[in-house]
Scaffold this motif. Structure first.
Motif, PDB file in Angstrom:
ATOM      1  N   GLN A  15     -88.740 -21.421  -3.098  1.00  0.00           N
ATOM      2  CA  GLN A  15     -87.477 -21.722  -3.791  1.00  0.00           C
ATOM      3  C   GLN A  15     -86.875 -20.441  -4.383  1.00  0.00           C
ATOM      4  OE1 GLN A  15     -85.792 -24.607  -4.431  1.00  0.00           O
ATOM      5  NE2 GLN A  15     -84.387 -23.747  -5.943  1.00  0.00           N
ATOM      6  N   LYS A  16     -87.738 -19.659  -5.042  1.00  0.00           N
ATOM      7  CA  LYS A  16     -87.271 -18.415  -5.664  1.00  0.00           C
ATOM      8  C   LYS A  16     -86.736 -17.462  -4.586  1.00  0.00           C
ATOM      9  CE  LYS A  16     -89.873 -14.987  -6.940  1.00  0.00           C
ATOM     10  NZ  LYS A  16     -91.100 -14.355  -7.319  1.00  0.00           N
ATOM     11  N   ALA A  17     -87.448 -17.410  -3.469  1.00  0.00           N
ATOM     12  CA  ALA A  17     -87.023 -16.504  -2.391  1.00  0.00           C
ATOM     13  C   ALA A  17     -85.665 -16.936  -1.825  1.00  0.00           C
ATOM     14  CB  ALA A  17     -88.084 -16.487  -1.285  1.00  0.00           C
ATOM     15  N   VAL A  18     -85.480 -18.227  -1.671  1.00  0.00           N
ATOM     16  CA  VAL A  18     -84.187 -18.706  -1.143  1.00  0.00           C
ATOM     17  C   VAL A  18     -83.083 -18.383  -2.151  1.00  0.00           C
ATOM     18  CG1 VAL A  18     -82.863 -20.772  -0.506  1.00  0.00           C
ATOM     19  CG2 VAL A  18     -85.214 -20.507   0.308  1.00  0.00           C
ATOM     20  N   GLU A  19     -83.394 -18.593  -3.427  1.00  0.00           N
ATOM     21  CA  GLU A  19     -82.366 -18.303  -4.451  1.00  0.00           C
ATOM     22  C   GLU A  19     -81.964 -16.827  -4.439  1.00  0.00           C
ATOM     23  OE1 GLU A  19     -84.000 -19.680  -8.134  1.00  0.00           O
ATOM     24  OE2 GLU A  19     -83.769 -21.784  -7.541  1.00  0.00           O
ATOM     25  N   ARG A  20     -82.982 -15.953  -4.385  1.00  0.00           N
ATOM     26  CA  ARG A  20     -82.700 -14.512  -4.351  1.00  0.00           C
ATOM     27  C   ARG A  20     -81.802 -14.160  -3.170  1.00  0.00           C
ATOM     28  NH1 ARG A  20     -86.883 -11.476  -6.668  1.00  0.00           N
ATOM     29  NH2 ARG A  20     -86.965 -12.255  -8.787  1.00  0.00           N
ATOM     30  N   GLU A  71     -88.858  -9.874   0.291  1.00  0.00           N
ATOM     31  CA  GLU A  71     -89.092  -9.073  -0.926  1.00  0.00           C
ATOM     32  C   GLU A  71     -89.493  -9.960  -2.098  1.00  0.00           C
ATOM     33  OE1 GLU A  71     -89.348  -6.005  -1.013  1.00  0.00           O
ATOM     34  OE2 GLU A  71     -87.948  -4.992   0.348  1.00  0.00           O
ATOM     35  N   ALA A  72     -88.995 -11.216  -2.076  1.00  0.00           N
ATOM     36  CA  ALA A  72     -89.282 -12.106  -3.202  1.00  0.00           C
ATOM     37  C   ALA A  72     -90.626 -12.813  -3.040  1.00  0.00           C
ATOM     38  CB  ALA A  72     -88.163 -13.148  -3.326  1.00  0.00           C
ATOM     39  N   LEU A  73     -91.238 -12.726  -1.859  1.00  0.00           N
ATOM     40  CA  LEU A  73     -92.516 -13.430  -1.659  1.00  0.00           C
ATOM     41  C   LEU A  73     -93.675 -12.611  -2.249  1.00  0.00           C
ATOM     42  CD1 LEU A  73     -91.910 -14.850   1.934  1.00  0.00           C
ATOM     43  CD2 LEU A  73     -91.919 -16.116  -0.231  1.00  0.00           C
ATOM     44  N   ASN A  74     -94.838 -13.255  -2.362  1.00  0.00           N
ATOM     45  CA  ASN A  74     -95.940 -12.614  -3.100  1.00  0.00           C
ATOM     46  C   ASN A  74     -96.562 -11.424  -2.360  1.00  0.00           C
ATOM     47  OD1 ASN A  74     -98.179 -13.536  -1.433  1.00  0.00           O
ATOM     48  ND2 ASN A  74     -97.783 -15.572  -2.270  1.00  0.00           N
ATOM     49  N   SER A  75     -97.395 -10.692  -3.073  1.00  0.00           N
ATOM     50  CA  SER A  75     -97.906  -9.427  -2.543  1.00  0.00           C
ATOM     51  C   SER A  75     -98.847  -9.638  -1.353  1.00  0.00           C
ATOM     52  CB  SER A  75     -98.596  -8.623  -3.632  1.00  0.00           C
ATOM     53  OG  SER A  75     -99.832  -9.213  -3.962  1.00  0.00           O
TER      54      SER A  75
END
Ligand code: AMP
Length: 599
Positions: free
Chosen positions: A451-456, A516-520
């Motif tokens: 969700q965060k990645a889509v928002e970014r 870029e927003a996904l985890n390491s």
């Protein structure tokens, strides 16, 4: 010639005395599961009685289950973060464990986008080694003659860092391969691997893979089993062969190593085995140049009896592909382990993947089980946890562990179903990992991260007056490496003359912004290992998600309760989505990743 003995254990006749001792150990542990668990808990609590953590809960020196259960809360990683951060920062006082924390094991599960740091102590290496030592005697019950050849295993290390306080932080297998337990292991005819240790320890994944594959080819007729830890790793190796067989064959024909291999110890490690062999080089060329890859494993390594690779849990998605490449060889899932603790092993390793159950070894840690219906309710404190020997067949539980290294009633996040008992020890099917939406290899992406990645990414659409009205995703493993596919339905205010369909270049940047927003762990797999391919956005035409809802309702979903699934795997729904795609876009470059932690 070795004389076959027929010493029976509850598992079957042991191949030799050494195996007998190990099988008897399994018998003893599983027959006395409850007593062993009681002893393990008492040991953990007594040795750690003076730790800050246990002192906080006023156990008053008690080491019994009842007091432990009444006083110690069940926790998640986030609850322990302050203590873990202090240890990472250099506080050497006995916070969680009375024994010094020797290093952190970095799990593939993440917290706030970074790998979780699991404290460990030196003696845990012995415990892990003990579990490893049980695997061969069990396998020997089913497959004989493994001492007459070699194993082609693709093993890799990953990068390691130091915490601000100077402790090493690295994945558990990296820690194991770099330990003397592995590097200085005594010769064991049942565990001769083709890969030279320097190749396994080489941090450059290309050089490591190249030399491991080369050695596998050089010993092709001696290879009796082919494996990697997880299915995704073995498929990566097959993909590597598809891409690099020409260079490998050239090296074998010439008897000299490609200049791309620059690590001196890796070069040295093949000096004795790499001799000009035109016959082998021609064979490789003939087999690989046809472009026919079905059954490539058994064509290259014709004496392979089975694949040694985990295909349970998230890895089940790779079973058909592995069957294709291996011509249907059996797949042995031998063990179940994590950074927090090694749990147990499969006592019937040659069973079908769908039937794999793992027997948790009661000597490894203290194990408790949260019934799944209660876990779903949320507010439980641990009173309801069930002991290892008391779980019920058919029920599902979340695994909760108390370890020698200082985790107390820690929720691992794995959901297990009890299938049966071996002696008095339950056997578990791995059902799933909690909250994992997408996974290609060790990456685990949950709904909130997606969700965060889509928002970014969708912020990049603002200048175009376009928005993402709905989305869903799928981990595509049709090609190797697999990649994330995210379906977007866009709303472009074209009719008012304000908006335009975003350009392909912008959509490419959206893909990258998501990455870029996904985890390491995701980004490391993309950047350092190349084990995940570029993220793809498939734009579907307007109204597609309404059709998706109609489809779900036609199959019985309630219109009031319907929620867009954030991940889809059901083929008819994927077909529906794919038939509505108007454009596809990929990340144009790699996202950023560095071995150093952000926090
Ligand atoms: P990590 O924390 O990176 O060491 O990963 C450990 C996790 O990998 C476990 O908690 C499981 O979710 C998963 N895992 C390990 N072994 C198996 C297995 N044999 N089958 C399915 N999942 C496994």
């Amino acid at each position: 010639m070795a004389v076959e003995t027929t010493t029976y254990t509850s598992l079957g006749p042991a191949a030799d005395e050494r195996d007998e001792e190990k099988l008897r150990f399994i018998d003893e542990m599983t027959a006395n599961a409850d007593a062993v668990q009681k002893k393990v808990l008492a040991e953990i609590l007594s040795r750690n009685a003076e730790t800050e953590y246990l002192q906080r809960y006023n156990l008053g020196g008690a080491t019994d289950r009842a007091t432990f259960k009444a006083k110690i809360p069940m926790v998640t990683y986030e609850d322990l973060q302050p203590e873990i951060q202090r240890i990472a920062n250099g506080d050497r006082s006995p916070i969680l464990s009375a024994y010094p924390i020797s290093e952190f094991l970095t799990s593939s599960g993440t917290s706030a986008g970074e790998r979780k740091l699991m404290p460990t102590i030196k003696e845990e290496l012995d415990r892990r080694q003990l579990l490893y030592s049980l695997l061969t005697p069990v396998m020997n019950l089913y497959v004989r003659g493994l001492d007459k050849g070699k194993a082609l295993y693709f093993y890799f290390v990953k990068s390691e860092t130091r915490t601000p306080g100077g402790l090493l932080a690295r994945p558990v297998l990296t820690s194991y391969y770099k330990s003397e337990h592995f590097k200085s292991r005594p010769y064991d005819p049942y565990n001769v691997i083709t890969s030279p240790t320097p190749a396994i320890l080489c941090a450059d994944s290309f050089q490591s893979m190249y030399v491991q594959m080369l050695c596998g080819l050089l010993h092709r007729l001696q290879v009796l089993r082919v494996g990697a830890v997880f299915a995704s790793g073995l498929l990566r190796a097959i993909r590597f062969l598809q891409l690099h067989w020409g260079e490998l064959a050239r090296d074998i024909a010439a008897g000299s190593l490609s200049p791309k291999i620059t690590d001196p110890s890796v070069r040295d490690s093949v000096a004795d085995v790499l001799k000009p062999n035109t016959e082998l080089a021609e064979f490789i060329r003939a087999e690989c140049s046809t472009g026919e890859w079905a059954g490539i494993v058994t064509r290259m390594w014709p004496n392979t009896k089975y694949l040694d690779v985990i295909v349970t849990g998230a890895m089940a998605q790779y079973i058909p592909t592995l069957e294709y490449y291996s011509g249907g060889l059996p797949m042995a899932c031998t063990m179940y382990a994590s950074s927090e603790c090694y749990f147990g092993l499969n006592l019937r390793p040659m069973c079908k993947p769908s039937e794999v159950s793992y027997t948790i070894m009661p000597n490894m840690a203290y194990f408790e089980f949260l019934p799944l219906d209660l876990a779903a309710g949320g507010a439980c404190q641990g009173e309801e946890l069930v002991d290892l020997a008391r779980v019920e067949v058919g029920k599902e539980y979340e695994l909760v562990i108390t370890t020698y290294a200082g985790l107390y009633r820690y929720r691992v996040g794995d959901i297990l179903r009890v299938t049966s008992f071996h002696n008095a020890a339950p056997q578990f099917r791995f059902v799933r990992r909690k909250n994992v939406l997408l996974s290609i290899e060790s990456d685990k992406t949950d709904e909130a991260e997606l969700q965060k990645a889509v928002e970014r990414a969708s912020e990049l659409l603002e200048p175009w007056n376009a928005t993402v009205v709905e989305y869903t995703s799928h981990a595509s493993t049709k090609s190797i490496p697999g990649h994330y596919v995210v379906y977007w339905e866009l709303l472009v205010k074209e009719s008012t003359g304000e908006g335009r369909m975003p350009s392909g270049e912008v959509m490419g940047r959206c893909c990258l912004a998501m990455e870029e927003a996904l985890n390491s762990v995701y980004r490391q797999s993309r950047v350092a290992d190349g084990s995940i391919g570029a993220l793809e956005i498939r734009v579907v035409r307007g109204g597609t998600f309404e059709e998706l809802m109609d489809y779900a309702i036609s199959r019985g979903a309630s219109i009031n309760q319907y929620k867009v699934p954030r991940c889809v795997n059901f083929p008819p729904i994927l077909d529906l989505l794919d038939s509505r795609v108007v454009s596809t876009h990929f990340s144009p470059t790699l996202p950023t990743w560095s071995p150093h932690r952000a926090t």
